[in-house]
Design a protein around this motif. Sequence first.
Motif, PDB file in Angstrom:
ATOM      1  N   TRP A   1       0.821  -1.204   0.000  1.00 58.31           N
ATOM      2  CA  TRP A   1       0.000   0.000   0.000  1.00 58.31           C
ATOM      3  C   TRP A   1       0.861   1.264   0.000  1.00 58.31           C
ATOM      4  CZ3 TRP A   1      -4.691   0.551  -1.475  1.00 58.31           C
ATOM      5  CH2 TRP A   1      -5.595  -0.522  -1.368  1.00 58.31           C
ATOM      6  N   GLN A   2       2.000   1.222   0.677  1.00 59.60           N
ATOM      7  CA  GLN A   2       2.918   2.357   0.623  1.00 59.60           C
ATOM      8  C   GLN A   2       3.375   2.623  -0.807  1.00 59.60           C
ATOM      9  OE1 GLN A   2       6.024   1.255   3.521  1.00 59.60           O
ATOM     10  NE2 GLN A   2       5.559   3.149   4.601  1.00 59.60           N
ATOM     11  N   ASN A   3       3.707   1.557  -1.521  1.00 54.33           N
ATOM     12  CA  ASN A   3       4.163   1.707  -2.907  1.00 54.33           C
ATOM     13  C   ASN A   3       3.064   2.312  -3.775  1.00 54.33           C
ATOM     14  OD1 ASN A   3       6.657   0.608  -2.296  1.00 54.33           O
ATOM     15  ND2 ASN A   3       6.053  -1.474  -2.853  1.00 54.33           N
ATOM     16  N   ARG A   4       1.826   1.844  -3.614  1.00 54.18           N
ATOM     17  CA  ARG A   4       0.724   2.388  -4.402  1.00 54.18           C
ATOM     18  C   ARG A   4       0.467   3.850  -4.041  1.00 54.18           C
ATOM     19  NH1 ARG A   4       1.834  -2.895  -5.318  1.00 54.18           N
ATOM     20  NH2 ARG A   4       0.567  -3.697  -7.021  1.00 54.18           N
ATOM     21  N   PHE A   5       0.574   4.172  -2.751  1.00 55.03           N
ATOM     22  CA  PHE A   5       0.376   5.552  -2.317  1.00 55.03           C
ATOM     23  C   PHE A   5       1.422   6.462  -2.964  1.00 55.03           C
ATOM     24  CE2 PHE A   5       1.184   9.075   0.615  1.00 55.03           C
ATOM     25  CZ  PHE A   5      -0.098   9.547   0.835  1.00 55.03           C
ATOM     26  N   ARG A   6       2.664   5.983  -3.024  1.00 55.50           N
ATOM     27  CA  ARG A   6       3.720   6.784  -3.623  1.00 55.50           C
ATOM     28  C   ARG A   6       3.481   7.005  -5.119  1.00 55.50           C
ATOM     29  NH1 ARG A   6       7.491   3.909  -2.088  1.00 55.50           N
ATOM     30  NH2 ARG A   6       7.984   2.744  -3.985  1.00 55.50           N
ATOM     31  N   LEU A   7       2.965   5.978  -5.812  1.00 59.79           N
ATOM     32  CA  LEU A   7       2.691   6.110  -7.241  1.00 59.79           C
ATOM     33  C   LEU A   7       1.621   7.163  -7.510  1.00 59.79           C
ATOM     34  CD1 LEU A   7       2.736   2.396  -8.431  1.00 59.79           C
ATOM     35  CD2 LEU A   7       4.471   4.145  -8.846  1.00 59.79           C
ATOM     36  N   ILE A   8       0.675   7.295  -6.581  1.00 62.10           N
ATOM     37  CA  ILE A   8      -0.357   8.321  -6.747  1.00 62.10           C
ATOM     38  C   ILE A   8       0.189   9.701  -6.428  1.00 62.10           C
ATOM     39  CG2 ILE A   8      -2.574   9.163  -5.871  1.00 62.10           C
ATOM     40  CD1 ILE A   8      -3.429   6.275  -5.495  1.00 62.10           C
ATOM     41  N   THR A   9       0.883   9.830  -5.307  1.00 61.78           N
ATOM     42  CA  THR A   9       1.335  11.154  -4.886  1.00 61.78           C
ATOM     43  C   THR A   9       2.471  11.700  -5.745  1.00 61.78           C
ATOM     44  OG1 THR A   9       2.788  10.119  -3.234  1.00 61.78           O
ATOM     45  CG2 THR A   9       0.601  10.828  -2.497  1.00 61.78           C
ATOM     46  N   ASN A  10       3.251  10.841  -6.396  1.00 65.09           N
ATOM     47  CA  ASN A  10       4.300  11.380  -7.272  1.00 65.09           C
ATOM     48  C   ASN A  10       3.806  11.589  -8.696  1.00 65.09           C
ATOM     49  OD1 ASN A  10       4.339   8.921  -8.619  1.00 65.09           O
ATOM     50  ND2 ASN A  10       6.315   8.263  -7.814  1.00 65.09           N
ATOM     51  N   LYS A  11       2.474  11.460  -8.880  1.00 59.76           N
ATOM     52  CA  LYS A  11       1.773  11.756 -10.134  1.00 59.76           C
ATOM     53  C   LYS A  11       1.978  10.705 -11.220  1.00 59.76           C
ATOM     54  CE  LYS A  11       0.594  15.438  -7.988  1.00 59.76           C
ATOM     55  NZ  LYS A  11      -0.700  15.425  -7.240  1.00 59.76           N
ATOM     56  N   TRP A  12       2.664   9.588 -10.927  1.00 58.79           N
ATOM     57  CA  TRP A  12       2.778   8.521 -11.927  1.00 58.79           C
ATOM     58  C   TRP A  12       1.395   8.009 -12.323  1.00 58.79           C
ATOM     59  CZ3 TRP A  12       1.067   3.504 -12.135  1.00 58.79           C
ATOM     60  CH2 TRP A  12       1.584   2.704 -13.160  1.00 58.79           C
TER      61      TRP A  12
END
Length: 308
Positions: A232-243
Amino acid sequence: MSEPSSLPKVLVLLASYNGFPWLPDQINSILNQSGVDVELVISDDQSYDGSADLLHDYAGSESRITLLPSLKRYGSAGSNFYRLLQEVDIEGYEYVALADQDDIWLSNKLRNQIALIKQHQVDAVSSNVVAYWPDGQRALVDKAQPARKLDFLFESAGPGCTFLMTRQLVSKVKAVLKDPTLPASSVVLHDWLIYAICRSSGGKWWIDSRPTLRYRQHGRNVVGVNLGFRAWQNRFRLITNKWYRDEVSKLALIVRKLSDDPYIQSACNTLLGSGIINKLRLLQYMPQSRRNAVERLILTTMLMMHLY
């Protein structure tokens, strides 16, 4: 001279890269499918772990396997699959399946999926999978929630390694990949692109709740299973870094050209807009965004917090 097979003809496309430990099990599970006439085409992305020699040996000893020439480095599973989808001739086959290098297919995978395509009169099927780890841990990956009107803009139908498609759908995918006005080949996740092409062009898709393969998890998975806090951390990062937003925007450009549905067209235009007001307008589409209710809530919350 042998008689032509009366079984359904299925072409399996497999993208490989440094998969030496897993390829034998996977290839054998594909060739041993029951109730189908199966052939396998492999594109190896210049592996350096012995995979290339292994695959040459397989292709040399098994007439049902074709190994494409290794002409350049593609650099990702998606690009490798795009190569397969564009270059391989699908005439003469009724169905096309995608395969990862590290899974193990259940022996009735293709036969059951063909039955589902006929039963539900759809253009493609995918399925749940059972993920398993080297330590023996197992988990069901459930992707079979009811479809939403716009889910294909926000997610795939599940792991691409479960996909079985009609030849007609694959022909549409080929056409989109060859269209120079569309960013199709830059979409990172090939399974998401295929699902979006199918649904937005009026095609029908069925997601089977029954697992069709053992989904091996290890340190080299490109995406892997969305389970646990770290995932879930990885998915959260993909959203917040605009990927994630960038990928959704690419899909919106493609879908807007393929769909003649006013609601879908409006959603695409809103996704491609900018500014706070436009983001607020996106909220009206969130109930149709993802199949899983929890994931819809998370995406809506992140949109309201301006993290999307």
